[in-house]
Design an enzyme around this catalytic site. Structure first.
Site, mmCIF file in Angstrom:
data_model
loop_
_atom_site.group_PDB
_atom_site.id
_atom_site.type_symbol
_atom_site.label_atom_id
_atom_site.label_comp_id
_atom_site.label_asym_id
_atom_site.label_seq_id
_atom_site.Cartn_x
_atom_site.Cartn_y
_atom_site.Cartn_z
ATOM 1 N N HIS A 22 0.870 -1.190 0.084
ATOM 2 C CA HIS A 22 -0.005 -0.010 0.029
ATOM 3 C C HIS A 22 1.000 1.071 -0.062
ATOM 4 C CE1 HIS A 22 -4.211 -1.883 1.304
ATOM 5 N NE2 HIS A 22 -3.535 -2.682 0.765
ATOM 6 N N GLU A 30 -12.528 2.582 -5.656
ATOM 7 C CA GLU A 30 -13.103 3.786 -6.249
ATOM 8 C C GLU A 30 -12.398 4.777 -7.025
ATOM 9 O OE1 GLU A 30 -14.078 4.740 -1.410
ATOM 10 O OE2 GLU A 30 -12.970 6.289 -2.485
ATOM 11 N N TYR A 33 -11.726 11.848 1.891
ATOM 12 C CA TYR A 33 -12.308 10.639 1.118
ATOM 13 C C TYR A 33 -12.696 9.383 1.967
ATOM 14 C CZ TYR A 33 -11.872 13.960 -2.603
ATOM 15 O OH TYR A 33 -12.196 15.168 -3.475
#
Length: 378
Positions: free
Chosen positions: A158, A253, A263
């Site tokens: 990530h 998304e 977000y």
């Protein structure tokens, strides 16, 4: 399966083009708005990740194990460039990741790239800049300009790591992942993980950033609450910044990024955790930005590109996404800053890491393989 896809569309239409098992260097492919051939531009790249065209039409490409190369217009691949800093491997996402060239590359020869780096406390994402040598055989003066701190040791994934120059302000926009170990980092304003950053070209915060004078907040932050954003592209007509991020089990998304926007991740999500447990019951919340587009099941979007070329008139204005899961190429029809339609192209054959538009108006796709290729749609 069709019902699940329809439910995932949140109000937009979905067209899965009947391409079947598509073949490279084979018959023409007919999609919704174009007919094209898929050709092999080049081969022999190990997990290519980032790519940027030079003004002379050559392509600068990164390989995740830590190499950067130049690909000529005829597909010939150079030897690895000298002067590329060592990238920390480990995990399934670490290494040498995105690369782009400065808008004034023709005079400065500046190249911006990001990679994972080892520091005393663990691994982190690092943004760096350098100059491409006149003979295009080396990076000169490679210098780190920003570390996504704090580092972490437990997991090495990530990292985010996509770079885009502002279409109208010339600033450097840089996406960072949440690091996976503690998703709450994405909500902390004293932490650079899980963010989109907006920087001057030396890595310092841009002068009018939304958190510039807020105590306890990192002034580099432009938006926050992101999980693993690997797509970043400016809309050629509206000038808005579009971001694509990988969700967990569900909840990929696409967002339009607004200054200071939250977000949601992990307080708001459309996905479950990787083990199937509930992360949050919220799909929307006051004060948080809703995504324009959500995928459940996931497509795992990575690199993105708006198409404004002339080779495929029917695709002008589309946003393309390279997909890693249910692998293939996804085309979104766009009206202003809204998604109106979706088409799945080249599905279920090979993981796709990035898509870039060439100077010739054709699309170039990096495949996420040990024997990685660059495919060209023409």
């Amino acid at each position: 399966m069709l019902k699940r896809l329809v439910l995932a569309m949140v109000g937009t239409a979905l067209l899965v083009s009947p391409l079947g098992a598509w073949s490279v260097d084979g018959s023409p492919v007919r999609s919704d708005r174009a007919v094209f051939h898929i050709t092999t531009f080049t081969t022999g790249l190990e997990h290519p990740w980032g790519a940027a065209f030079l003004p002379d039409g050559r392509l600068l490409v990164t390989e995740r194990p830590g190499r950067m190369r130049v690909v000529d217009q005829d597909g010939r691949v150079s030897a690895p460039l000298d002067g590329v800093p060592r990238a920390e491997r480990g995990g399934w996402e670490g290494g040498l990741l995105d690369v782009t060239v400065a808008p004034d590359f023709a005079t400065t020869r500046e190249v911006y790239f990001c990679h994972t780096a080892r520091v005393q406390t663990g691994a982190l994402t690092r943004l760096a800049r350098a100059r491409l040598s006149p003979d295009a055989k080396a990076l000169e003066g490679a210098t780190p300009i920003l570390d996504v701190a704090p580092a972490q040791e437990e997991h090495r994934s990530h990292f985010g790591c996509r770079i885009a120059f502002g279409a109208r302000d010339g600033k450097v926009y840089f996406s960072t992942g949440d690091g996976l170990t503690d998703p709450r980092r994405a909500q902390r304003l004293d932490d650079l993980a899980g963010k989109v950053l907006r920087l001057e070209r030396d890595g310092s915060p841009a002068a009018d950033n939304p958190f510039l004078n807020q105590p306890g907040a990192r002034p580099e932050i432009w938006s926050y609450g992101h999980r693993n954003p690997q797509g970043l592209a400016f809309h050629p007509w509206t000038g808005s910044l579009w971001e694509a991020e990988l969700g967990p089990r569900g909840g990929d998304e696409v967002n339009v990024i607004r200054a200071g926007g939250n977000y949601g991740w992990p307080l708001v999500t459309h996905g479950l955790d990787l083990d199937g447990s509930v992360i949050s019951d919220l799909r929307s919340a006051p004060g948080m930005e809703d995504p324009l587009k959500v995928w459940t099941p996931v497509i795992s979007p990575s690199g993105t590109a708006f198409y404004d070329g002339d080779a495929f008139p029917g695709w002008r204005g589309s946003l393309f996404l390279a997909a890693l899961t249910m692998p293939g190429l996804v085309r979104l029809s766009i009206d202003g800053d809204q998604v109106t339609d979706e088409e799945r192209l080249l599905t279920n054959e090979v993981r796709m890491r990035h898509v870039v538009q060439g100077l010739d108006g054709r699309l170039y796709i990096l495949t996420d393989e040990t024997e990685g290729r660059i495919l060209r749609l023409e």
